[in-house]
Design an enzyme around this catalytic site. Structure first.
Site, short mmCIF file in Angstrom:
data_model
loop_
_atom_site.label_atom_id
_atom_site.label_comp_id
_atom_site.label_asym_id
_atom_site.label_seq_id
_atom_site.Cartn_x
_atom_site.Cartn_y
_atom_site.Cartn_z
CB SER A 35 19.16 -28.23 -61.91
OG SER A 35 18.58 -28.96 -62.87
CE1 TYR A 80 20.43 -33.33 -59.93
CE2 TYR A 80 18.30 -32.07 -60.94
CZ TYR A 80 19.75 -32.39 -60.90
OH TYR A 80 20.72 -31.91 -61.82
#
Ligand code: NAD
Length: 255
Positions: free
Chosen positions: A140, A153
């Protein structure tokens, strides 16, 4: 135009919807075959059925070693070989560090990072048996910078980036390439859930000023799976409208 993937068999985790479903389309349009896996059985089966005979679906929880073994066995039974793996399954969202719970942090690491480790670990002997292959790990933009509200995350995505480099170094001799892709805000059910809007002006924090669409991530993955990327391993490819390149003019000047 889809990447040239004729004859290649690829497993895509988290393939029921969102980015994984777009990757499935990219692979089939490029002439390849795809096994989509997910915990969402109904959605996954429908997504695979819409792609025709070049696609299959198998239920799969990426935190389970048994599930991983079953997925690779199914891919070989259905398509006769495996050439690629896209570790795409993941869970998003997060809290400020102060309110993040240990249980949630552990759960996110288990799916987003341990799941990728088990996938790479399981893939190694199978890919070697068929002469090598390509592993693409979906990290990401949150794995390239410190993004607020991403405690578990962001940590998991930095871990995926690091694990990809280690795997690239260890597996190069076995003709297995490993790269990470770092999507920015891309319009899928995951970001819809946090209120991001599609289209121009929908994401002023990124230099391009908009969120991406799943096909824009899938085409980068298609390239890394293809022989056009034969000399690319250990790379980290940001596909983020410039988000991680630096702050926007608007952010710097207020204009
Ligand atoms: P999504 O929620 O639409 O899709 C993720 C899929 O993973 C879902 O189908 C879900 O059921 C599946 N999944 C979740 N837990 C699983 C498990 N334990 N085992 C198997 N499957 C599981 O999200 P998306 O936006 O398509 O995200 C795909 C990947 O891209 C994720 O790794 C995400 O972190 C990453 N990513 C997305 C964006 C974005 O803006 N959409 C940005 C950066 C990174």
């Amino acid at each position: 135009m889809a990447a040239e993937l004729s004859g290649k068999v690829v497993i895509v985790t988290g393939g029921a919807r969102g980015l994984g479903a777009a990757m499935g389309r990219e692979i089939v349009e490029g002439g390849g075959k795809v096994l989509l896996t997910d915990v969402l059985e109904k959605e996954g089966a429908e997504t695979a059925a819409a792609l025709g005979d070049a696609a299959r679906f198998h239920r799969h929880d990426v935190t389970s070693e048994e599930d991983w073994a079953a997925v690779f066995a199914y891919a070989v039974a259905e398509f006769g070989r495996v050439d690629g793996l896209v570790n795409n399954a993941g869970v998003g969202a997060g809290e400020m560090l102060e309110s993040e719970t240990v249980a949630h942090f552990r759960r996110v690491i288990d799916i987003n990072l341990v799941g990728v480790f088990i996938g790479v670990h399981t893939a190694i002997p199978v890919l070697r048996e068929y002469g090598g292959g390509s592993i693409v790990n979906i990290s990401s933009a949150a794995g390239l910078m410190g993004l607020a509200l991403t405690a578990g995350y962001g940590a998991s995505k930095w871990g995926v980036r690091g694990l990809s480099k280690i795997a690239a170094v260890e597996l190069a001799e076995g003709r297995i390439r490993v790269n990470s892709v770092h999507p920015g805000m891309t319009y899928t059910p995951m970001v819809e859930a946090v209120g991001v809007k599609p289209g121009e002006g929908g994401y002023p924090g990124a230099p391009m000023g908009r969120v991406g669409v799943p096909e824009e991530i899938a085409s980068a993955v298609g390239f890394l799976l293809s022989d056009a990327a034969a000399y690319v391993t250990g790379a980290e490819l940001a596909v983020d409208g410039g988000w991680t390149a630096g702050p926007t003019v608007r952010t710097l000047t207020g204009r």
